[in-house]
Design a protein around this motif. Structure first.
Motif, PDB file in Angstrom:
ATOM      1  N   LEU A 186     -42.848 -47.760   5.396  1.00 36.86           N
ATOM      2  CA  LEU A 186     -43.259 -49.141   5.154  1.00 36.86           C
ATOM      3  C   LEU A 186     -42.423 -49.784   4.051  1.00 36.86           C
ATOM      4  CD1 LEU A 186     -45.323 -51.111   6.311  1.00 36.86           C
ATOM      5  CD2 LEU A 186     -46.878 -50.460   4.459  1.00 36.86           C
ATOM      6  N   GLU A 187     -42.123 -49.015   3.008  1.00 38.25           N
ATOM      7  CA  GLU A 187     -41.328 -49.551   1.907  1.00 38.25           C
ATOM      8  C   GLU A 187     -39.863 -49.720   2.302  1.00 38.25           C
ATOM      9  OE1 GLU A 187     -41.778 -47.072  -1.503  1.00 38.25           O
ATOM     10  OE2 GLU A 187     -43.970 -47.307  -1.591  1.00 38.25           O
ATOM     11  N   GLU A 188     -39.326 -48.730   3.004  1.00 37.57           N
ATOM     12  CA  GLU A 188     -37.893 -48.725   3.293  1.00 37.57           C
ATOM     13  C   GLU A 188     -37.502 -49.702   4.401  1.00 37.57           C
ATOM     14  OE1 GLU A 188     -35.681 -47.325   1.511  1.00 37.57           O
ATOM     15  OE2 GLU A 188     -37.004 -46.123   0.238  1.00 37.57           O
ATOM     16  N   LEU A 189     -38.441 -50.066   5.259  1.00 33.66           N
ATOM     17  CA  LEU A 189     -38.108 -50.996   6.345  1.00 33.66           C
ATOM     18  C   LEU A 189     -37.534 -52.300   5.810  1.00 33.66           C
ATOM     19  CD1 LEU A 189     -41.064 -50.576   8.859  1.00 33.66           C
ATOM     20  CD2 LEU A 189     -38.633 -50.404   9.429  1.00 33.66           C
ATOM     21  N   SER A 190     -38.121 -52.814   4.741  1.00 36.21           N
ATOM     22  CA  SER A 190     -37.669 -54.107   4.211  1.00 36.21           C
ATOM     23  C   SER A 190     -36.353 -53.997   3.456  1.00 36.21           C
ATOM     24  CB  SER A 190     -38.743 -54.705   3.296  1.00 36.21           C
ATOM     25  OG  SER A 190     -38.970 -53.854   2.188  1.00 36.21           O
ATOM     26  N   ARG A 191     -35.886 -52.768   3.193  1.00 34.63           N
ATOM     27  CA  ARG A 191     -34.641 -52.573   2.453  1.00 34.63           C
ATOM     28  C   ARG A 191     -33.443 -52.326   3.357  1.00 34.63           C
ATOM     29  NH1 ARG A 191     -37.711 -48.437  -1.641  1.00 34.63           N
ATOM     30  NH2 ARG A 191     -38.902 -50.008  -2.799  1.00 34.63           N
ATOM     31  N   LEU A 192     -33.682 -52.157   4.657  1.00 35.38           N
ATOM     32  CA  LEU A 192     -32.577 -51.988   5.589  1.00 35.38           C
ATOM     33  C   LEU A 192     -31.699 -53.231   5.591  1.00 35.38           C
ATOM     34  CD1 LEU A 192     -34.427 -50.432   8.665  1.00 35.38           C
ATOM     35  CD2 LEU A 192     -32.903 -49.229   7.081  1.00 35.38           C
ATOM     36  N   SER A 193     -30.409 -53.038   5.777  1.00 34.76           N
ATOM     37  CA  SER A 193     -29.487 -54.180   5.790  1.00 34.76           C
ATOM     38  C   SER A 193     -29.877 -55.196   6.846  1.00 34.76           C
ATOM     39  CB  SER A 193     -28.059 -53.699   6.040  1.00 34.76           C
ATOM     40  OG  SER A 193     -27.622 -52.861   4.998  1.00 34.76           O
ATOM     41  N   CYS A 194     -30.261 -54.719   8.044  1.00 32.91           N
ATOM     42  CA  CYS A 194     -30.622 -55.646   9.113  1.00 32.91           C
ATOM     43  C   CYS A 194     -31.899 -56.415   8.805  1.00 32.91           C
ATOM     44  CB  CYS A 194     -30.754 -54.914  10.446  1.00 32.91           C
ATOM     45  SG  CYS A 194     -32.066 -53.668  10.487  1.00 32.91           S
ATOM     46  N   ALA A 195     -32.732 -55.862   7.916  1.00 36.03           N
ATOM     47  CA  ALA A 195     -33.974 -56.543   7.536  1.00 36.03           C
ATOM     48  C   ALA A 195     -33.726 -57.598   6.478  1.00 36.03           C
ATOM     49  CB  ALA A 195     -35.001 -55.530   7.024  1.00 36.03           C
ATOM     50  N   ARG A 196     -32.550 -57.563   5.860  1.00 39.35           N
ATOM     51  CA  ARG A 196     -32.227 -58.551   4.819  1.00 39.35           C
ATOM     52  C   ARG A 196     -31.423 -59.718   5.373  1.00 39.35           C
ATOM     53  NH1 ARG A 196     -30.903 -53.735   1.914  1.00 39.35           N
ATOM     54  NH2 ARG A 196     -28.678 -54.246   2.012  1.00 39.35           N
ATOM     55  N   ASP A 197     -31.126 -59.674   6.674  1.00 37.46           N
ATOM     56  CA  ASP A 197     -30.326 -60.743   7.276  1.00 37.46           C
ATOM     57  C   ASP A 197     -31.084 -62.063   7.340  1.00 37.46           C
ATOM     58  OD1 ASP A 197     -28.270 -58.996   7.590  1.00 37.46           O
ATOM     59  OD2 ASP A 197     -28.631 -58.588   9.709  1.00 37.46           O
ATOM     60  N   GLY A 198     -32.377 -61.984   7.606  1.00 41.23           N
ATOM     61  CA  GLY A 198     -33.188 -63.199   7.705  1.00 41.23           C
ATOM     62  C   GLY A 198     -34.191 -63.262   6.564  1.00 41.23           C
ATOM     63  N   GLU A 199     -34.740 -64.436   6.328  1.00 40.64           N
ATOM     64  CA  GLU A 199     -35.638 -64.643   5.188  1.00 40.64           C
ATOM     65  C   GLU A 199     -36.884 -63.772   5.271  1.00 40.64           C
ATOM     66  OE1 GLU A 199     -38.001 -68.314   2.929  1.00 40.64           O
ATOM     67  OE2 GLU A 199     -36.763 -68.712   4.694  1.00 40.64           O
ATOM     68  N   HIS A 200     -37.420 -63.607   6.486  1.00 37.25           N
ATOM     69  CA  HIS A 200     -38.686 -62.878   6.635  1.00 37.25           C
ATOM     70  C   HIS A 200     -38.536 -61.627   7.488  1.00 37.25           C
ATOM     71  CE1 HIS A 200     -40.571 -66.301   4.743  1.00 37.25           C
ATOM     72  NE2 HIS A 200     -40.139 -67.110   5.695  1.00 37.25           N
ATOM     73  N   GLU A 201     -37.304 -61.195   7.732  1.00 34.93           N
ATOM     74  CA  GLU A 201     -37.082 -60.083   8.651  1.00 34.93           C
ATOM     75  C   GLU A 201     -37.762 -58.802   8.176  1.00 34.93           C
ATOM     76  OE1 GLU A 201     -35.530 -59.313  12.405  1.00 34.93           O
ATOM     77  OE2 GLU A 201     -35.241 -61.135  11.246  1.00 34.93           O
ATOM     78  N   GLY A 202     -37.660 -58.526   6.854  1.00 38.55           N
ATOM     79  CA  GLY A 202     -38.267 -57.313   6.314  1.00 38.55           C
ATOM     80  C   GLY A 202     -39.773 -57.293   6.493  1.00 38.55           C
ATOM     81  N   VAL A 203     -40.406 -58.431   6.227  1.00 40.73           N
ATOM     82  CA  VAL A 203     -41.857 -58.540   6.384  1.00 40.73           C
ATOM     83  C   VAL A 203     -42.233 -58.355   7.846  1.00 40.73           C
ATOM     84  CG1 VAL A 203     -43.847 -60.076   6.150  1.00 40.73           C
ATOM     85  CG2 VAL A 203     -42.093 -60.026   4.369  1.00 40.73           C
ATOM     86  N   MET A 204     -41.420 -58.891   8.751  1.00 42.43           N
ATOM     87  CA  MET A 204     -41.713 -58.755  10.178  1.00 42.43           C
ATOM     88  C   MET A 204     -41.622 -57.297  10.620  1.00 42.43           C
ATOM     89  SD  MET A 204     -42.710 -61.558  11.324  1.00 42.43           S
ATOM     90  CE  MET A 204     -42.786 -61.004  13.017  1.00 42.43           C
ATOM     91  N   PHE A 205     -40.599 -56.575  10.154  1.00 42.92           N
ATOM     92  CA  PHE A 205     -40.493 -55.156  10.497  1.00 42.92           C
ATOM     93  C   PHE A 205     -41.710 -54.386   9.987  1.00 42.92           C
ATOM     94  CE2 PHE A 205     -35.608 -55.028  11.000  1.00 42.92           C
ATOM     95  CZ  PHE A 205     -35.717 -55.056  12.381  1.00 42.92           C
ATOM     96  N   GLN A 206     -42.150 -54.703   8.788  1.00 42.40           N
ATOM     97  CA  GLN A 206     -43.331 -54.030   8.236  1.00 42.40           C
ATOM     98  C   GLN A 206     -44.574 -54.347   9.067  1.00 42.40           C
ATOM     99  OE1 GLN A 206     -43.045 -55.610   4.223  1.00 42.40           O
ATOM    100  NE2 GLN A 206     -42.367 -53.632   3.427  1.00 42.40           N
ATOM    101  N   ALA A 207     -44.713 -55.598   9.463  1.00 37.90           N
ATOM    102  CA  ALA A 207     -45.869 -55.997  10.278  1.00 37.90           C
ATOM    103  C   ALA A 207     -45.845 -55.295  11.636  1.00 37.90           C
ATOM    104  CB  ALA A 207     -45.882 -57.509  10.456  1.00 37.90           C
ATOM    105  N   ILE A 208     -44.651 -55.146  12.211  1.00 39.61           N
ATOM    106  CA  ILE A 208     -44.524 -54.480  13.509  1.00 39.61           C
ATOM    107  C   ILE A 208     -44.886 -53.007  13.381  1.00 39.61           C
ATOM    108  CG2 ILE A 208     -42.805 -53.704  15.201  1.00 39.61           C
ATOM    109  CD1 ILE A 208     -41.519 -56.554  14.717  1.00 39.61           C
ATOM    110  N   TRP A 209     -44.452 -52.357  12.305  1.00 40.79           N
ATOM    111  CA  TRP A 209     -44.805 -50.948  12.091  1.00 40.79           C
ATOM    112  C   TRP A 209     -46.323 -50.788  11.958  1.00 40.79           C
ATOM    113  CZ3 TRP A 209     -43.678 -46.261  12.966  1.00 40.79           C
ATOM    114  CH2 TRP A 209     -44.220 -45.219  12.222  1.00 40.79           C
ATOM    115  N   LYS A 210     -46.961 -51.684  11.221  1.00 43.21           N
ATOM    116  CA  LYS A 210     -48.420 -51.628  11.079  1.00 43.21           C
ATOM    117  C   LYS A 210     -49.106 -51.852  12.432  1.00 43.21           C
ATOM    118  CE  LYS A 210     -48.561 -53.321   6.284  1.00 43.21           C
ATOM    119  NZ  LYS A 210     -48.951 -54.461   5.416  1.00 43.21           N
ATOM    120  N   ALA A 211     -48.595 -52.830  13.177  1.00 45.30           N
ATOM    121  CA  ALA A 211     -49.206 -53.130  14.480  1.00 45.30           C
ATOM    122  C   ALA A 211     -49.074 -51.951  15.431  1.00 45.30           C
ATOM    123  CB  ALA A 211     -48.550 -54.370  15.078  1.00 45.30           C
TER     124      ALA A 211
END
Length: 274
Positions: A186-211
């Motif tokens: 959950l912590e590392e998802l938002s730190r991936l390079s691809c998750a930093r490309d968009g403003e909310h990409e990291g939060v979206m990856f975290q939400a998808i993992w939770k879902a």
């Protein structure tokens, strides 16, 4: 009451087709790259020539094999008479997402030593979980079969000691404390390079993992968020409803899983070519 599944229509999957094609193309390219030696040095060559470097690509290729297998199973399922059912597709998506995360997380750093450190961290995490599995199982084997269980315990202890000595030496040489901690997804998802490309990409990856985790663990809240409801009626303490997968929700989640899967494939290509 458990009823047979009821068809509620068809889902338009055409928005996923371009990503599926890119994944197929990426894997074909990986096979061709692996089949021909490169005369020019690249990141993989440098990694594999150094301490724990082999662990990077052994681990990544294993994770991508798992991701690809689950992805192919999903595509096959969706094209079959079974179709987009309420639960099975989510389990395949979760497995693809998790395996893709580990592959991408290991390969993501530009610094080779960090890639090698991450691969070691994942392998030590796997080894410890493996050891705990047998530690919990041995008391059961011990009942009425003490000699065999004791022998197994000694063999496991010897193998664990050998492996730990290697892991410890590699960790020390790379400046890691031992035992190194595994990644917290959950912590590392938002730190991936691809998750930093968009403003909310990291939060979206975290939400998808939770879902996906909620769906895999049969949480009703997760199913309600992912579903359309019909034929709803109140019952004591709640309500009874017929659920079917919400098409937009599925396409959104599946698209994000494909994005992370593609990122992992592209990272392996990038590290394996000049």
């Amino acid at each position: 009451m458990i009823d047979d599944a009821i068809s509620t229509g068809t889902t338009d999957l055409t928005s996923l087709a371009p990503q599926w094609q890119l994944l197929d193309s990426g894997y074909r390219t990986l096979q061709s790259v692996g089949a021909r030696p490169s005369p020019i040095f690249h990141a993989r060559m440098f990694d594999e020539a150094q301490i724990a470097g082999h662990r990077v690509y052994m681990s990544v290729e294993r994770f991508l094999a798992i991701a690809r297998d689950n992805h192919r199973a999903l595509v096959s399922l969706l094209g079959s008479a079974h179709g987009l059912s309420l639960s099975a597709p989510w389990n395949l998506l979760r497995a693809t997402f998790e395996a893709s995360f580990y592959a991408a997380w290991i390969l993501d750093p530009e610094d080779g030593i960090e890639r090698r450190q991450r691969a070691l961290r994942v392998e030590v995490m796997d080894e410890r979980e493996h050891a705990l599995y047998y530690k919990d199982l041995l008391p059961v084997l011990d009942e009425g079969n003490e000699g065999d269980a004791s022998l197994l315990q000694r063999e496991f202890a010897k193998a664990a000691a050998r492996n730990e000595a290697v892991y410890r030496r590699e960790a020390v040489e790379m400046g890691l404390s031992y035992p190194p901690a595994g990644p917290k997804i959950l912590e590392e998802l938002s730190r991936l390079s691809c998750a930093r490309d968009g403003e909310h990409e990291g939060v979206m990856f975290q939400a998808i993992w939770k879902a996906l985790s909620g769906l895999a663990h049969c949480r009703i809240g997760a199913y309600l968020r992912a579903s359309d409801k019909s034929a709803s009626r109140s019952v004591p303490g709640g309500f009874h409803a017929v659920l079917s997968v919400n098409d937009d929700y599925f396409l959104s989640i599946a698209g994000a899983v494909n994005t992370l899967h593609l990122e992992a494939v592209q990272l392996l290509l990038r590290r394996s070519q000049p």
